[in-house]
Design a protein around this motif. Structure first.
Motif, PDB file in Angstrom:
ATOM      1  N   LYS A   1       0.870  -1.171   0.000  1.00  0.00           N
ATOM      2  CA  LYS A   1       0.000   0.000   0.000  1.00  0.00           C
ATOM      3  C   LYS A   1       0.912   1.229   0.000  1.00  0.00           C
ATOM      4  N   LEU A   2       0.777   2.044  -1.029  1.00  0.00           N
ATOM      5  CA  LEU A   2       1.574   3.265  -1.148  1.00  0.00           C
ATOM      6  C   LEU A   2       0.702   4.440  -0.715  1.00  0.00           C
TER       7      LEU A   2
ATOM      8  N   PHE B   1       7.097  -1.399   7.286  1.00  0.00           N
ATOM      9  CA  PHE B   1       6.742   0.015   7.190  1.00  0.00           C
ATOM     10  C   PHE B   1       7.969   0.787   6.707  1.00  0.00           C
ATOM     11  N   TYR B   2       7.802   1.584   5.622  1.00  0.00           N
ATOM     12  CA  TYR B   2       8.905   2.348   5.045  1.00  0.00           C
ATOM     13  C   TYR B   2       8.439   3.778   4.745  1.00  0.00           C
ATOM     14  N   ILE B   3       9.402   4.677   4.678  1.00  0.00           N
ATOM     15  CA  ILE B   3       9.128   6.078   4.355  1.00  0.00           C
ATOM     16  C   ILE B   3       9.934   6.456   3.132  1.00  0.00           C
ATOM     17  N   ALA B   4       9.327   7.238   2.241  1.00  0.00           N
ATOM     18  CA  ALA B   4      10.009   7.630   1.010  1.00  0.00           C
ATOM     19  C   ALA B   4       9.769   9.107   0.712  1.00  0.00           C
ATOM     20  N   GLY B   5      10.792   9.746   0.152  1.00  0.00           N
ATOM     21  CA  GLY B   5      10.634  11.084  -0.412  1.00  0.00           C
ATOM     22  C   GLY B   5      10.550  12.235   0.562  1.00  0.00           C
ATOM     23  N   CYS B   6      10.922  12.039   1.815  1.00  0.00           N
ATOM     24  CA  CYS B   6      10.809  13.149   2.769  1.00  0.00           C
ATOM     25  C   CYS B   6      11.928  14.159   2.551  1.00  0.00           C
ATOM     26  N   SER B   7      11.660  15.414   2.870  1.00  0.00           N
ATOM     27  CA  SER B   7      12.656  16.472   2.732  1.00  0.00           C
ATOM     28  C   SER B   7      13.715  16.342   3.824  1.00  0.00           C
TER      29      SER B   7
ATOM     30  N   SER C   1      13.321   8.380  -2.733  1.00  0.00           N
ATOM     31  CA  SER C   1      12.177   8.430  -3.656  1.00  0.00           C
ATOM     32  C   SER C   1      11.311   7.206  -3.443  1.00  0.00           C
ATOM     33  N   ILE C   2      10.090   7.287  -3.872  1.00  0.00           N
ATOM     34  CA  ILE C   2       9.158   6.176  -3.695  1.00  0.00           C
ATOM     35  C   ILE C   2       9.560   4.995  -4.596  1.00  0.00           C
ATOM     36  N   HIS C   3      10.190   5.305  -5.715  1.00  0.00           N
ATOM     37  CA  HIS C   3      10.618   4.224  -6.606  1.00  0.00           C
ATOM     38  C   HIS C   3      11.713   3.383  -5.964  1.00  0.00           C
ATOM     39  N   ASP C   4      12.643   4.041  -5.263  1.00  0.00           N
ATOM     40  CA  ASP C   4      13.672   3.293  -4.537  1.00  0.00           C
ATOM     41  C   ASP C   4      13.042   2.361  -3.518  1.00  0.00           C
TER      42      ASP C   4
END
Length: 689
Positions: A529-530, A632-638, A663-666
């Motif tokens: 789930k993205l 649980f992972y986090i992507a693209g945060c500043s 990035s979300i792709h990573d």
């Protein structure tokens, strides 16, 4: 034609990164500098510092003496004439001698020209600032000094206690306090608070203020005498008195007003566009009206024969500089502070409007310096706190003024009037001046029609406009601004409680991830789930974030944990039971359990801010998902968000530390590899290694 026919397909090949690896490999460095290194930087050279602190150096150096000088000269003469009656009238509101209003158009204005950034603000007297100063003057001045002054209702507002301070001393102390407050705001960089003055708010305030100004001119247009009301709901009381005194209207004054308004309107609507096609020099119709009215009144004895009100006595001479009594500083501090804030907000709102109309920029913080320095000088020369005037500034713009050279010209003329020419303008009928003011406000009054546009764009913004406008009109300008700012903050608060959330899906054969509810071609990845979140994550929105997450991923860890325990208990009971068990109940319990979800990836690319409360909530959510064996992972945060997570120990080197990807792709590629999930993009883009 398809985009693929125009642009070639791009193959992306690069290492897979986590956030900390990316920082280390690309040598991330915090670019914040201390004050010393900032000041010593190459960008802030001495010349730049000087020109920023003294904007007049810049615009005087680029001034078009051939193209703008004539317009500024005409505007300066007209504004000088406007300063005379307005200064005297508003000075009476401040409970000081009328000549103080003229002083305020000379000494502090010349300082504002040096430091100010607005080209069209006509600084000097303004009703609200003078009224607020007048309150302090009545409270702290010696009653004996009011005997020879034309102060309305002085006997009912003063006491018999002798203070030993003159009205001028109290007024100048209020001015000094206002200057100190404005300069303190400048050094604290509080000019950024002007961001609260949205275009909607400025539009509503100026339209309401225009109605207020027109209401003060009706009595002069009709030639009737009315008491001047101080405080709130002044317009309501004024309208009531006008209706009661209509039978006392001076018919000659009405005739003069009608003729003046017709001539001004014909010039503005018909003659002005025609003349503008042939020459850049506008017709100084306002100046013509003022001079003509003065001469006609003088030679036809309008005041003596027809009871036409003139602007009255204009004394001569300049004040001697004197320090205000600092012993009064503590007593008038609150009055001075309130006056400083109201005058600054009023002046800045007008400056922003003129800048928007003529297309230039106003520095909100520099305006604090300009007004503070102006009031410092004004406190030495018997002046009250200065503020921009709506009517004078509008006339300055309409007549064709281009720069603050208008104020210099007006000040020089006023010095001459104070010394020699004052008596010439004494016969000027007030109804002529009122006509000029009313006609000049036409454009501002027509802003009321903008409410239709605002209503179509946003109902909430339109509500801010309506409340601000009617509060300014019915209650007062200062309260109207306060209500407008408060409602703007409330609207921001409301929008912050409505973050944008959605589930993302992968666009096949690309590295794009889009909202699955809006892009039907985007497909969800099995077992993932993205979750996309746009907005701030803080103590006020953390529960909204959590509820939206549970809703969209279709999994509430608390309920899921309870259902799984019930299922385990039921299965165990079934194994140990020798009786036939109701299998429907088992199937029902199994249906409540989400066994397909293996991973949740948070897309924080639009997360603007996170505070410790938000991090704590996020940590609890992550732990609750991990108990269900959901990664649980986090992507693209500043970097700003990432730094906060590091400080709050959400990110670390331990085995339990959460993985964060740039990035979300990573994240998708990494999770697909770890969990053995087939990625929707791996067929179209080479697997990142």
């Amino acid at each position: 034609m398809n985009n693929t026919d125009i642009f070639p397909q791009i193959k992306i090949e690069r290492p897979l990164y986590q956030k900390d690896q990316l920082r280390e490999q690309l040598r991330y460095e915090d670019t914040k500098k201390n004050l010393l290194s900032h000041c010593c930087g190459e960008k802030l050279r001495f010349k730049r510092i000087i020109t920023k602190a003294v904007p007049s150096i810049r615009w005087l150096g680029n001034y078009d003496w051939k193209g703008d000088a004539t317009s500024d000269l005409i505007a300066g003469i007209t504004c000088a004439i406007m300063h005379i009656p307005q200064g005297m009238a508003y000075a009476l509101l401040g409970n000081v001698p009328p000549v103080v209003g003229i002083y305020m158009a000379v000494f502090p204005v010349l300082v504002y020209v040096i430091f100010g950034t607005s080209r069209h603000n006509s600084m000097g007297t303004f009703s609200i600032a003078c009224l607020m100063t007048g309150k302090a003057v009545l409270e702290h001045s010696d009653p004996a000094y009011f005997k020879d002054l034309d102060v309305l209702e002085a006997s009912s507002n003063t006491t018999d206690v002798s203070t030993g301070y003159t009205p001028i001393q109290v007024a100048t102390t209020v001015t000094f306090v206002a200057a100190v407050v404005q300069l303190a705001m400048y050094f604290l960089r509080l000019g950024a608070a002007s961001a609260l003055l949205s275009d909607m708010l400025v539009n509503a305030f100026t339209a309401g203020a225009a109605v207020q100004v027109v209401s003060t001119q009706i009595k002069d247009l009709l030639g009737i005498s009315l008491p001047r009301y101080k405080g709130y709901f002044a317009l309501v009381y004024t309208v009531i008195d006008i209706i009661k005194n209509l039978e006392k209207a001076n018919h000659v004054a009405i005739l003069i007003s009608v003729i003046a308004i017709l001539i001004l309107c014909i010039n503005n609507e018909i003659l002005k566009p025609i003349v503008a096609k042939r020459t850049s020099i506008p017709i100084p119709i306002e100046l013509v009206a003022v001079v003509s009215g003065t001469l006609i009144s003088q030679y036809f004895f309008l005041s003596e024969n027809y009871g036409i009100k003139a602007i009255g006595d204009i004394p001569t001479g300049l004040p001697e500089p004197a320090l205000p009594p600092l012993s009064l500083f503590k007593d008038v501090f609150l009055d001075g502070t309130a006056t400083a804030i109201v005058s600054y907000v009023t002046s800045l709102s007008l400056a922003m409007m003129w800048a928007q109309k003529v297309d230039y920029e106003v520095d909100a913080n520099q305006e604090l310096l300009a007004m503070g320095a102006s009031n410092i000088v004004g406190s030495l020369f018997s002046c009250m706190p200065v503020c921009a005037s709506l009517s004078r500034s509008m006339i300055q713009l309409v007549v064709g003024g281009k720069t603050q050279l208008v104020s210099i010209i007006a000040s020089v003329i006023l010095v001459g009037i104070l010394l020699w020419l004052g008596p010439f303008f004494e016969p000027l009928p007030r109804c002529v001046l009122a006509s000029v003011i009313v006609v000049s406000l036409k454009g501002m009054l027509m802003q009321v029609k903008d409410i239709k546009k605002f209503w179509k764009l946003s109902k909430l913004d339109a509500a801010v406009w309506i409340m601000t406008f009617f509060t300014v009109v019915l209650v007062g300008m200062d309260v109207g601004l306060l209500v407008g700012v408060a409602m703007s903050l409330i609207s921001i608060f409301i929008f912050s409680f409505k973050p944008y959330t959605c589930l993302l899906g992968s666009v096949p054969h690309t590295d794009l991830y889009l909202d699955i509810t809006k892009y039907k071609g985007a497909k969800e990845i099995d077992g993932m789930k993205l979750f996309h979140y746009s907005g701030g994550l803080n103590f006020a929105t953390k529960n909204i974030f959590r509820d939206e997450l549970y809703k969209l991923v279709d999994l509430n860890p608390q309920k899921e944990h309870i259902n799984r325990k019930k299922l385990e208990a039921t299965q165990k009971k079934l194994e140990n039971s020798t009786k036939t068990f109701n299998e429907k109940k088992l199937v029902k319990l199994s249906g409540k359990i989400n066994m397909t979800l293996k991973c949740v990836i948070m897309d924080f690319s639009s997360l603007s801010y996170i505070d410790p409360s938000g991090v704590s909530m996020l940590q609890n959510v992550i732990e609750s998902f991990r108990k269900l064996n959901v990664s649980f992972y986090i992507a693209g945060c500043s970097d700003r968000v990432y730094d906060t997570m590091v400080k709050c120990d959400l990110v670390g080197n331990g085995s339990e530390a959460i993985k964060i990807f740039p990035s979300i792709h990573d994240a998708v590629e990494c999770v697909s590899f770890i969990l053995g999930i087939h990625s929707a993009v791996e067929d179209g883009i080479s697997r990142i290694t």
